[in-house]
Design a protein around this motif. Structure first.
Motif, PDB file in Angstrom:
ATOM      1  N   GLU A  96       0.852  -1.367  -0.027  1.00 27.17           N
ATOM      2  CA  GLU A  96      -0.002  -0.032  -0.151  1.00 27.17           C
ATOM      3  C   GLU A  96       0.963   1.357   0.041  1.00 27.17           C
ATOM      4  O   GLU A  96       0.505   2.622  -0.228  1.00 27.17           O
ATOM      5  N   GLU A  97       2.074   1.016   0.299  1.00 29.75           N
ATOM      6  CA  GLU A  97       2.983   2.535   0.166  1.00 29.75           C
ATOM      7  C   GLU A  97       3.278   2.817  -1.386  1.00 29.75           C
ATOM      8  O   GLU A  97       3.738   3.955  -1.316  1.00 29.75           O
ATOM      9  N   SER A  98       3.167   1.963  -2.131  1.00 30.78           N
ATOM     10  CA  SER A  98       3.504   2.267  -3.605  1.00 30.78           C
ATOM     11  C   SER A  98       2.215   2.191  -4.455  1.00 30.78           C
ATOM     12  O   SER A  98       2.630   2.734  -5.533  1.00 30.78           O
ATOM     13  N   VAL A  99       1.363   1.313  -4.026  1.00 32.99           N
ATOM     14  CA  VAL A  99      -0.029   1.146  -5.004  1.00 32.99           C
ATOM     15  C   VAL A  99      -1.268   1.430  -4.280  1.00 32.99           C
ATOM     16  O   VAL A  99      -1.227   1.195  -2.862  1.00 32.99           O
ATOM     17  N   ASP A 100      -2.206   1.650  -4.748  1.00 34.07           N
ATOM     18  CA  ASP A 100      -3.472   1.699  -4.273  1.00 34.07           C
ATOM     19  C   ASP A 100      -4.218   0.343  -4.482  1.00 34.07           C
ATOM     20  O   ASP A 100      -4.079  -0.068  -5.791  1.00 34.07           O
ATOM     21  N   PHE A 101      -4.907  -0.201  -3.596  1.00 35.78           N
ATOM     22  CA  PHE A 101      -5.894  -1.515  -3.883  1.00 35.78           C
ATOM     23  C   PHE A 101      -7.403  -1.085  -3.840  1.00 35.78           C
ATOM     24  O   PHE A 101      -7.770  -0.171  -3.030  1.00 35.78           O
ATOM     25  N   THR A 102      -8.210  -1.714  -4.520  1.00 42.67           N
ATOM     26  CA  THR A 102      -9.565  -1.680  -4.276  1.00 42.67           C
ATOM     27  C   THR A 102      -9.850  -2.090  -2.994  1.00 42.67           C
ATOM     28  O   THR A 102      -8.997  -2.932  -2.336  1.00 42.67           O
ATOM     29  N   HIS A 103     -11.127  -2.260  -2.617  1.00 39.68           N
ATOM     30  CA  HIS A 103     -11.682  -3.244  -1.633  1.00 39.68           C
ATOM     31  C   HIS A 103     -11.488  -4.691  -1.986  1.00 39.68           C
ATOM     32  O   HIS A 103     -11.426  -5.053  -3.136  1.00 39.68           O
ATOM     33  N   PRO A 104     -11.240  -5.536  -1.073  1.00 44.62           N
ATOM     34  CA  PRO A 104     -10.996  -6.762  -1.084  1.00 44.62           C
ATOM     35  C   PRO A 104     -12.255  -7.422  -1.971  1.00 44.62           C
ATOM     36  O   PRO A 104     -13.574  -7.118  -1.582  1.00 44.62           O
ATOM     37  N   PHE A 105     -12.018  -8.253  -2.720  1.00 40.03           N
ATOM     38  CA  PHE A 105     -13.217  -8.974  -3.444  1.00 40.03           C
ATOM     39  C   PHE A 105     -13.039 -10.471  -3.156  1.00 40.03           C
ATOM     40  O   PHE A 105     -14.123 -11.353  -3.414  1.00 40.03           O
ATOM     41  N   PHE A 106     -12.088 -10.681  -2.529  1.00 36.27           N
ATOM     42  CA  PHE A 106     -11.975 -12.362  -2.121  1.00 36.27           C
ATOM     43  C   PHE A 106     -10.930 -12.381  -0.828  1.00 36.27           C
ATOM     44  O   PHE A 106      -9.945 -11.765  -0.996  1.00 36.27           O
ATOM     45  N   VAL A 107     -11.667 -13.435   0.112  1.00 33.58           N
ATOM     46  CA  VAL A 107     -10.760 -13.739   1.289  1.00 33.58           C
ATOM     47  C   VAL A 107     -10.321 -14.835   1.439  1.00 33.58           C
ATOM     48  O   VAL A 107     -11.664 -15.729   1.459  1.00 33.58           O
ATOM     49  N   THR A 108      -9.068 -15.268   1.590  1.00 37.01           N
ATOM     50  CA  THR A 108      -8.841 -16.497   2.007  1.00 37.01           C
ATOM     51  C   THR A 108      -7.858 -16.616   3.057  1.00 37.01           C
ATOM     52  O   THR A 108      -7.750 -15.801   3.932  1.00 37.01           O
ATOM     53  N   GLY A 109      -7.082 -17.867   2.785  1.00 38.33           N
ATOM     54  CA  GLY A 109      -5.752 -17.936   4.033  1.00 38.33           C
ATOM     55  C   GLY A 109      -4.978 -18.808   3.166  1.00 38.33           C
ATOM     56  O   GLY A 109      -4.988 -19.172   2.163  1.00 38.33           O
TER      57      GLY A 109
END
Length: 351
Positions: A96-109
């Motif tokens: 996140e220091e170098s790019v922006d992200f959208t809201h998460p579209f998938f959560v896993t582990g």
């Protein structure tokens, strides 16, 4: 990929924000089934591809795909040469220091792939005679002998009908009584009559419940471990075994943070093959991805442990301050709450 700026009311992107002032937006991807799948004809499918193409359709844009490795996806989004990077990118504070992200579209582990040799009925039967199983049986035998000896001490003189005879016969009768009492079978052919014998019997009745539970758990554990034939049962074992992970991945960053030494591999397939060939004991990566490859190419030699750890949030990366980020977020949030998205998840990941 490259997105054409149409007169879409949702998108407010200046021409300077597009790579090389082109008519298309360049979208970086990395093949990572089932999120990005490269078909034989050179086209792409997968869960992330379906999501991105829905976003592009909603924004009335045109685009083209270009393939990169993980670092290339992040660098391209950071320097603006890529309009967006859409794959199975994990959102991290460092990125996140170098790019922006959208809201998460998938959560896993994270999942753990280990060596696996399926066993038939005959092999499962032979597993009963493992060292651990026989050791538990010996402990149970000694425990029954101990309580049988105690009850014989009290009963040998006043209850000669049931615990009489020679010492061996008396202790044998006590052993039989301890066994039927522990298993709650209770034939009634032998029972203590003295005060001391009944106190021993009372204590053994309640102790037997604990013993049965311990015995059952030990046998189940012994058989399971024997059939799995692996040194790894969870993330706690990783510091003590040979571990592999995908190079440049968030998994490798996690392992470094946890001070877990890991060999790096260029592809997921290479890591799973290393497990198959016993070069490493465990390959760690995002659970749905290694499950996909395991079912596809390593079904009879590698298995993925059932539990996951260290949650991973997937998002689409873009340049810092991109004006179209909010529009993409709104479309993503609407889409992942739809029945169509649920059908896509089931198609690519199973129920």
């Amino acid at each position: 990929m490259i997105i054409i700026l149409a007169a879409a009311p949702l998108l407010t992107v200046s021409a300077s924000e597009l790579p090389d002032q082109a008519d298309e937006a360049v979208i970086g991807i990395r093949v990572a089934p089932p999120f990005v799948i490269e078909e034989e004809d050179g086209t792409y499918s997968g869960l992330t591809i379906a999501l991105w193409e829905h976003i592009a359709d909603q924004m009335g844009t045109d685009f083209r795909y270009t393939k990169h490795d993980i670092q290339g996806l992040l660098d391209g989004a950071a320097d603006g040469s890529l309009y967006a990077s859409a794959s199975a990118l994990t959102i991290t504070s460092e990125r996140e220091e170098s790019v922006d992200f959208t809201h998460p579209f998938f959560v896993t582990g994270l999942g753990i792939a280990v060596s696996y040799q399926p066993t038939g009925a005959w092999q499962s039967f032979l597993a009963i005679f493992s060292f651990d199983f026989l050791w538990v049986l010996l402990l149970l035998f000694l425990l029954l002998l101990f309580w049988g000896f105690l009850v014989w001490i009290f009963e040998r003189k006043e209850n000669t009908e049931e615990f009489g005879g020679s010492a061996a016969e008396g202790v044998g009768s006590g052993f039989w009584w301890a066994a039927v009492t522990m298993t709650t079978v209770g034939y009634g052919d032998k029972s203590p009559r003295t005060l001391g014998g009944r106190i021993i019997g009372f204590i053994w009745m309640f102790t037997g419940i604990v013993v049965i539970s311990f015995f059952t758990a030990s046998i189940a554990s012994s058989l399971t471990v024997t059939q799995l034939d692996t040194r790894v049962s969870g993330s706690d074992d990783l510091p003590f075994v040979r571990v592999g992970a995908l190079q440049q991945s968030a998994t490798m960053d996690y392992l470094d943070t946890e001070r877990i030494r890991a060999n790096s591999y260029e592809t997921v397939e290479a890591g799973l093959r290393a497990v198959e060939e016993n070069e490493i004991d465990a390959f760690v990566h995002d659970a749905p991805i290694i499950q996909y490859f395991t079912q596809l190419d390593f079904r009879n030699s590698v298995r993925v442990l059932p539990n996951t750890f260290n949650d991973q949030y997937y998002g689409i990366a873009m340049p810092l301050g991109a004006e179209y980020r909010n529009d993409m977020n709104r479309i993503i949030l609407d889409y992942i709450a739809s029945e169509e998205w649920e059908e896509l998840r089931n198609r690519y990941l199973g129920d």
